[in-house]
Design a protein around this motif. Structure first.
Motif, short mmCIF file in Angstrom:
data_model
loop_
_atom_site.label_atom_id
_atom_site.label_comp_id
_atom_site.label_asym_id
_atom_site.label_seq_id
_atom_site.Cartn_x
_atom_site.Cartn_y
_atom_site.Cartn_z
N LEU A 112 0.82 -1.21 0.00
CA LEU A 112 0.00 0.00 0.00
C LEU A 112 0.85 1.26 0.00
O LEU A 112 1.83 1.36 0.75
CB LEU A 112 -0.92 0.02 1.23
CG LEU A 112 -1.83 -1.19 1.42
CD1 LEU A 112 -2.61 -1.06 2.72
CD2 LEU A 112 -2.77 -1.35 0.24
N ASP B 52 0.68 5.73 0.01
CA ASP B 52 -0.11 6.80 0.62
C ASP B 52 -1.35 7.15 -0.19
O ASP B 52 -1.32 7.19 -1.43
CB ASP B 52 0.74 8.07 0.76
CG ASP B 52 1.67 8.04 1.96
OD1 ASP B 52 1.53 7.12 2.78
OD2 ASP B 52 2.52 8.94 2.07
N HIS C 109 -5.52 6.92 7.52
CA HIS C 109 -4.72 5.75 7.15
C HIS C 109 -4.76 4.71 8.26
O HIS C 109 -4.99 3.51 8.01
CB HIS C 109 -3.27 6.16 6.87
CG HIS C 109 -3.06 6.80 5.53
ND1 HIS C 109 -3.48 8.07 5.24
CD2 HIS C 109 -2.48 6.33 4.39
CE1 HIS C 109 -3.18 8.36 3.97
NE2 HIS C 109 -2.55 7.32 3.44
N CYS D 79 4.05 -1.19 3.57
CA CYS D 79 3.57 0.18 3.49
C CYS D 79 4.65 1.12 2.97
O CYS D 79 5.79 1.08 3.43
CB CYS D 79 3.12 0.67 4.87
SG CYS D 79 1.66 -0.20 5.52
N MET E 244 1.22 6.13 5.27
CA MET E 244 1.05 4.69 5.46
C MET E 244 1.84 4.18 6.67
O MET E 244 1.51 3.13 7.23
CB MET E 244 1.44 3.92 4.20
CG MET E 244 0.33 3.79 3.18
SD MET E 244 -1.09 2.87 3.83
CE MET E 244 -2.33 3.25 2.59
N TYR F 265 0.87 1.32 9.40
CA TYR F 265 1.81 0.26 9.78
C TYR F 265 1.91 0.14 11.30
O TYR F 265 1.86 -0.96 11.85
CB TYR F 265 3.18 0.57 9.17
CG TYR F 265 4.16 -0.57 9.23
CD1 TYR F 265 4.05 -1.65 8.37
CD2 TYR F 265 5.21 -0.56 10.14
CE1 TYR F 265 4.97 -2.69 8.40
CE2 TYR F 265 6.13 -1.60 10.18
CZ TYR F 265 6.00 -2.67 9.30
OH TYR F 265 6.90 -3.70 9.35
N SER G 76 7.98 -1.39 6.17
CA SER G 76 7.56 -0.01 5.90
C SER G 76 8.76 0.74 5.37
O SER G 76 9.90 0.51 5.79
CB SER G 76 7.05 0.64 7.19
OG SER G 76 6.65 1.98 6.95
N GLY H 266 -2.58 2.42 -4.11
CA GLY H 266 -2.16 3.71 -3.58
C GLY H 266 -2.61 4.81 -4.50
O GLY H 266 -3.04 4.55 -5.63
N SER I 79 1.68 8.24 -5.36
CA SER I 79 2.52 7.42 -4.48
C SER I 79 3.37 6.43 -5.26
O SER I 79 4.18 5.69 -4.67
CB SER I 79 1.66 6.68 -3.43
OG SER I 79 0.87 5.68 -4.05
#
Length: 339
Positions: free
Chosen positions: A252, A254, A266, A283, A288, A292, A303, A328, A332
């Protein structure tokens, strides 16, 4: 929805539709200019991320039928409230032709607000679509099948049943909206429903890919074109319907333009992810990172500050049999992960 409406109308006559997302102050006039003179139907997507943007586009397009699919928490960076988003989308009625029709989401808490705006601009007919009993175009059943749904609906009193190779209940509702608009334009409902058979998910919008890997293959759901809290939840539901041999994974990026509450919006996705049978979440981006941190430790895959930095972590984790949903906002750059 635009593509579904074009497919439905094409069963009756020559149909021209917006290509891709050419829906702004450049794209909408270009789409109008490209319409062949012999077209029986013109289907135009009009978009915005600020108030005041749709009104002039609607006055160029002069729709006979105007469709609003949903009111959701998108572009909040540029609006004070979701009501402001509803009002901005209602600008589509500013160019509505006399005697025109508005197709509106009847299950939305903003239906009455949209209906009042449509009537104020002279809409002669309102058609509500949704799953509730009051909808004139109603989704009556949606049963998942491989790659899509078997859909049953009642469109202006006529019952139809069709297969839709677009996954997710949200796509079934969008198909119902398209059929309602086609019916308002005089297209036979049964023929219109049959015309949806050829629809397939487009690149970046739910396309299912099978990729080879040492020892086998894995699936990628490419939903990398855009994202909002509501569309994220719809995508999680699609992933939950998949039955991979391996694990369900999320990659994923942002969700952009959400304003001061971005981190909270989020993080609020965590319960939906936990209920979707996901094994690990990867993430990318500063917002994101808030999601996380909200996840149970066992679900935290990795992340990183950007999609490019996250990519090797995803590639190192994926195994044969896995299904990876990539999603996303366009900015992003999660499309690079899919590539």
């Amino acid at each position: 929805t635009k593509t579904a409406l074009a497919a439905a109308c094409a069963t009756k006559g020559a149909t021209h539709a917006t290509l891709g997302n050419l829906n702004n102050h450049w794209g909408a006039p270009l789409s109008l200019a490209r319409m062949p003179q012999a077209s029986a139907f013109g289907i135009f997507e009009l978009g915005m991320n600020h108030a005041g943007e749709i009104s002039p586009l609607s006055q160029l397009a002069r729709p006979e039928v105007a469709v609003i699919t949903a009111i959701a928490a998108v572009h909040l960076e540029f609006f004070d409230s979701i009501e402001g988003i509803a009002d901005a989308k209602a600008e589509i009625f500013d160019g509505l032709m006399p005697g025109g029709c508005a197709v509106l989401p009847s299950d939305s808490p903003y239906y009455d607000r949209l209906a009042a705006a449509a009537k104020a601009q002279g809409a002669a007919r309102l058609i509500g679509f949704g799953a509730g009993s009051g909808a004139e175009a109603r989704l009556t059943a949606c049963t998942p099948i491989d790659g899509g749904n078997h859909v049953q609906a009642a469109i202006l009193g006529q019952r139809v049943e069709f297969s839709l190779l677009l996954p997710g209940r949200h796509n079934a509702l969008n198909a119902v909206a398209a059929l309602a608009a086609a019916a308002a334009l005089g297209v036979d409902v049964a023929a219109a429903a049959a015309g949806l058979d050829g629809l397939r998910p487009q690149k970046g919008r739910g396309q299912l890919l099978t990729l080879r890997l040492a020892g086998g293959s894995f699936e990628v759901i490419d939903d990398s074109y855009n994202a909002s809290p509501d569309s994220m939840r719809a995508a999680f539901a699609v992933l939950a319907e998949r039955k991979p041999r391996g694990r369900r994974l999320l990659a994923l990026g942002d969700m952009l333009e959400l304003g001061r509450d971005a981190d909270a919006l989020h993080a609020a996705l965590a319960p939906d992810i936990e209920n979707s049978g996901v094994a690990q979440v990867f993430c990318a981006g500063p917002h994101m990172a808030a999601l996380y941190r909200a996840l149970p430790p066992a679900m935290r895959g990795a992340s990183a500050p950007s999609a490019a930095e996250l990519l090797p972590m995803i590639l190192g984790a994926v195994r044969p049999g896995d299904c990876v949903l990539v999603k996303g906002s366009h900015g992003s750059a999660m499309a690079a992960v899919v590539e």
